[in-house]
Design a protein around this motif. Structure first.
Motif, PDB file in Angstrom:
ATOM      1  N   ALA A  89      37.855  46.388  39.745  1.00  0.00           N
ATOM      2  CA  ALA A  89      39.310  46.244  39.623  1.00  0.00           C
ATOM      3  C   ALA A  89      39.632  44.766  39.696  1.00  0.00           C
ATOM      4  O   ALA A  89      39.100  44.056  40.548  1.00  0.00           O
ATOM      5  CB  ALA A  89      40.027  47.002  40.731  1.00  0.00           C
ATOM      6  N   ASP A  90      40.464  44.307  38.808  1.00  0.00           N
ATOM      7  CA  ASP A  90      40.872  42.914  38.804  1.00  0.00           C
ATOM      8  C   ASP A  90      41.541  42.622  40.141  1.00  0.00           C
ATOM      9  O   ASP A  90      42.489  43.308  40.532  1.00  0.00           O
ATOM     10  CB  ASP A  90      41.833  42.656  37.642  1.00  0.00           C
ATOM     11  N   PRO A  91      41.061  41.618  40.871  1.00  0.00           N
ATOM     12  CA  PRO A  91      41.631  41.319  42.193  1.00  0.00           C
ATOM     13  C   PRO A  91      43.139  41.061  42.173  1.00  0.00           C
ATOM     14  O   PRO A  91      43.813  41.329  43.163  1.00  0.00           O
ATOM     15  CB  PRO A  91      40.877  40.054  42.631  1.00  0.00           C
ATOM     16  N   LYS A  92      43.669  40.588  41.054  1.00  0.00           N
ATOM     17  CA  LYS A  92      45.112  40.321  41.013  1.00  0.00           C
ATOM     18  C   LYS A  92      45.921  41.612  41.088  1.00  0.00           C
ATOM     19  O   LYS A  92      47.109  41.579  41.376  1.00  0.00           O
ATOM     20  CB  LYS A  92      45.481  39.526  39.754  1.00  0.00           C
ATOM     21  N   LEU A  93      45.281  42.740  40.844  1.00  0.00           N
ATOM     22  CA  LEU A  93      45.978  44.027  40.910  1.00  0.00           C
ATOM     23  C   LEU A  93      45.920  44.655  42.298  1.00  0.00           C
ATOM     24  O   LEU A  93      46.568  45.661  42.546  1.00  0.00           O
ATOM     25  CB  LEU A  93      45.381  44.995  39.879  1.00  0.00           C
TER      26      LEU A  93
END
Length: 170
Positions: free
Chosen positions: A153-157
């Protein structure tokens, strides 16, 4: 007026596409089954487990014979001999159970051997998945082999801290 609606429609479409998240689905079991090093490691584990199981089966057969012999002879044994044989049976059974636990139990030798042989292959797959996700701009990669699991999962999410703040937890 038409230009305004067209511009508004294009703006909304662009905004929606920017908000859209890219997902991918993989099957790690399928991937691992295709990897020669995984097959080799799994074969080694299976061979080790078979040898260990054979030892345990042999010890279990010895224990079963000891119990049978004791059952047949106990009427003729003195109390001291009976107690001694029961203690021998107890020690033999405990040794067998301890061996089973040390070899096949949680965090036993087989678990450690699996970590040693399989984990590097799994790490290699994980690193490839992560590289693919970054290269292709995926926000999530789901694994369907063992039910759907988020594997990247993209850390920004990540919004766990926001939820904790909302709950008043610091």
């Amino acid at each position: 007026m038409k230009k305004f609606f067209l511009l508004a429609a294009i703006s909304l479409t662009l905004a929606a596409s920017l908000q859209a998240q890219k997902y991918a689905v993989i099957d790690t079991k399928y991937i691992l089954d295709k990897m020669p090093e995984y097959k080799t490691a799994q074969k080694q584990l299976d061979d080790i487990a078979a040898v260990w199981q054979k030892d345990i089966d042999r010890m279990q057969a010895e224990l079963d014979k000891m119990y049978k012999d004791f059952e047949a002879e106990q009427v003729m044994l003195s109390d001291d001999l009976k107690k001694k044989r029961e203690d021998q049976l107890f020690v033999k059974e405990k040794t067998l159970r301890d061996l089973q636990k040390s070899r096949f139990g949680f965090e036993g030798e087989l678990f450690k051997k699996r970590q040693e042989l399989i984990k590097p292959v799994q790490d290699k797959v994980y690193n490839a998945v992560q590289k693919l996700a970054v290269q292709r701009g995926y926000d999530f990669i789901l694994d369907k082999s063992e039910g759907i699991t988020v594997i990247f999962a993209d850390p920004k999410l990540e919004k766990s801290d926001d939820v904790l703040r909302e709950l008043g937890v610091k």
